[in-house]
Scaffold this active site. Structure first.
Site, PDB file in Angstrom:
ATOM      1  N   GLU A   1      44.984  36.098  27.213  1.00 23.71           N
ATOM      2  CA  GLU A   1      44.764  35.638  28.583  1.00 23.71           C
ATOM      3  C   GLU A   1      43.265  35.631  28.861  1.00 23.71           C
ATOM      4  OE1 GLU A   1      45.372  37.518  33.047  1.00 23.71           O
ATOM      5  OE2 GLU A   1      46.506  38.318  31.363  1.00 23.71           O
TER       6      GLU A   1
ATOM      7  N   GLU B   1      39.365  35.533  39.111  1.00 31.73           N
ATOM      8  CA  GLU B   1      40.242  36.299  39.986  1.00 31.73           C
ATOM      9  C   GLU B   1      39.355  36.703  41.143  1.00 31.73           C
ATOM     10  OE1 GLU B   1      43.721  38.538  38.139  1.00 31.73           O
ATOM     11  OE2 GLU B   1      42.021  39.162  36.916  1.00 31.73           O
TER      12      GLU B   1
END
Length: 463
Positions: free
Chosen positions: A218, A223
């Site tokens: 990932e 974020e």
């Protein structure tokens, strides 16, 4: 990243012409993917528009038999309808989704995701959508970014403390794990995995009878919210991952006035994020040696937070998983682009924007505070483009995308939320699990911090 979820949805994978009776498309509402124009760029030819769309995750969808009995109960499966993979595939229909009701709108090259939507019973429901970039062939677009860059514009101004607008890469299968028991595949958002190794009812498109987590590499490109953000690689082996990762967070790295409303990167306005995956020979065939973050706003390059550049060139916590070399291999083979918005009932997103990580208080990110004060919270992604380093923000040559609206290494380890797991044996439904609907006989009491939200006559969910 975003947590796994489950929402009532609908159908329409028929166009790919490879369906058989196995987790068959339902007939309640057609599955119509919102179109989202993206751009692939080269230094010689500029940026060329791609025929792409987005698809909502499989776990958000209602699955039922021919009599509309739910195929999922108490966070797992109805063992009468799904005693094994073959029987489940024969019995169960997976439905499409009303994307607008699920908080998703797309127009041209712009994608907007909402955390909350008005509820038919009054107030708001948390929808927290997670979507994947889909090609015209009904399979995921595989971005091969080793030695390349990814750029996009983002508006985080409506995301307060505790919200997380995420844009990241996951090493999912191109077809979403489609197989003889699941022909819906990527066209219905199947096959999700990430470095938190989530335990889901379906594992890569197949009934997860063993209760295993599904781990994969990932790469968290963004974020963030209006107060803080992180860039974090998470490398994996076949069965385990560097779940915390080694991220670059400007605030956590000692630059508290770099990212936020009115700061160097002014999050009250739209800005551009450029992420470059640098190799030892400067080409996609090389070994990944560093990841660099850059920003532009109002058409102007913004100096890095750190004088030597905002670059990740090592990750000690990932050494057991192959470090950046492993991530480079994943980027070379191709990864799926993921979009999401979510908040956190357990940790209030403190790992992202509180304490060492950001200016928010330890309780500011409580979803109840967000709902009370910011029910319209949302994130806007636009002008997504990828290709040769330097090509995605170059205004010369070819047909560029529309303009955005008017080396030392520093890493910052974070403590992430726990991954989604199997439901408890007690009769309390988990977050995201089914809690009601015609024919449903499972647990109807939702776990603390969530309530049972009506989706349709056959499906309600703990949100």
């Amino acid at each position: 990243m975003a947590p796994s979820a489950t929402l009532p949805l609908t159908t329409a994978i028929l166009a790919i012409g490879r369906l058989v009776a196995a987790q068959q498309p339902g007939t309640s509402t057609p599955e119509v993917h919102p179109k989202l124009t993206t751009y692939k760029c080269t230094t010689s030819g500029g940026c060329v528009a791609q025929d792409t769309s987005v698809v909502l995750d499989w776990n958000y969808r209602w699955m039922h038999d021919a009599n509309y009995n739910s195929c999922t109960v108490n966070g797992g499966v109805n063992t009468t309808l799904c005693p094994d993979e073959a029987t489940c595939g024969k019995n169960c229909y997976i439905e499409g989704v009303d994307y607008a009701a699920s908080g998703v709108t797309a127009s041209g090259s712009t994608l907007t995701l909402n955390q909350y939507m008005p509820s038919s019973s009054g107030g708001y429901s948390s929808v927290s959508p997670r979507l994947y970039l889909l090609g015209p062939d009904g399979e995921y677009v595989m971005l091969k970014l080793n030695g390349q860059e990814l750029s996009f514009d983002v508006d985080l101004s409506a995301l307060p403390c505790g919200e997380n607008g995420s844009l990241y890469l996951s090493q999912m299968d191109e077809n979403g794990g489609a197989n003889q028991y699941n022909t819906a595949g990527a066209n219905y958002g199947s096959g999700y995995c990430d470095a938190q190794c989530p335990v889901q009812t379906w594992r890569n498109g197949t009934l997860n009878t063993s209760g295993q987590g599904f781990c994969c590499n990932e790469m968290d490109i963004l974020e963030g919210n209006s107060r803080a953000n992180a860039l974090t690689p998470h490398s994996c082996t076949a069965t385990a991952c560097d779940s915390a990762g080694c991220g670059f967070n400007p605030y956590g790295s000692g630059y508290p006035n770099y990212f936020g409303p009115g700061d160097t990167v002014d999050t009250s306005k739209t800005f551009t994020i450029i992420t470059q995956f640098n190799t030892d020979n400067g080409s996609p065939s090389g070994n990944l040696v560093s990841i660099t973050r850059k920003y532009r706003q109002n058409g102007v390059d913004i100096p890095s937070a750190k004088p030597g550049g905002d670059t990740i060139s090592s990750c000690p916590s990932a050494s057991a998983y192959g470090g950046l070399a492993t991530m480079g291999k994943a980027l070379s083979s191709g990864m799926v682009l993921v979009f999401s918005i979510w908040n956190d009932n357990s940790q209030y997103m403190n790992w992202l924007d509180s304490g060492r990580a950001g200016p928010c208080s330890s309780t500011e990110g409580n979803p109840s505070n967000i709902l009370a004060n910011n029910p319209g919270t949302h994130v806007v992604y636009s002008n997504i483009r990828w290709g040769d380093i330097g090509s995605t923000t170059n205004s010369t040559g070819g047909n560029p995308p529309p303009p955005p609206p008017p080396a030392s290494s520093t890493t910052f380890s974070t403590t992430r939320r726990s991954s989604t797991t199997s439901s408890s044996p007690s009769c309390t439904q988990t977050h995201w699990g089914q809690c009601g609907g015609i024919g449903y006989t499972g647990c109807k009491t939702c776990t603390s911090g969530t309530t049972c939200q009506y989706g349709n006559d056959y499906y309600s969910q703990c949100l």
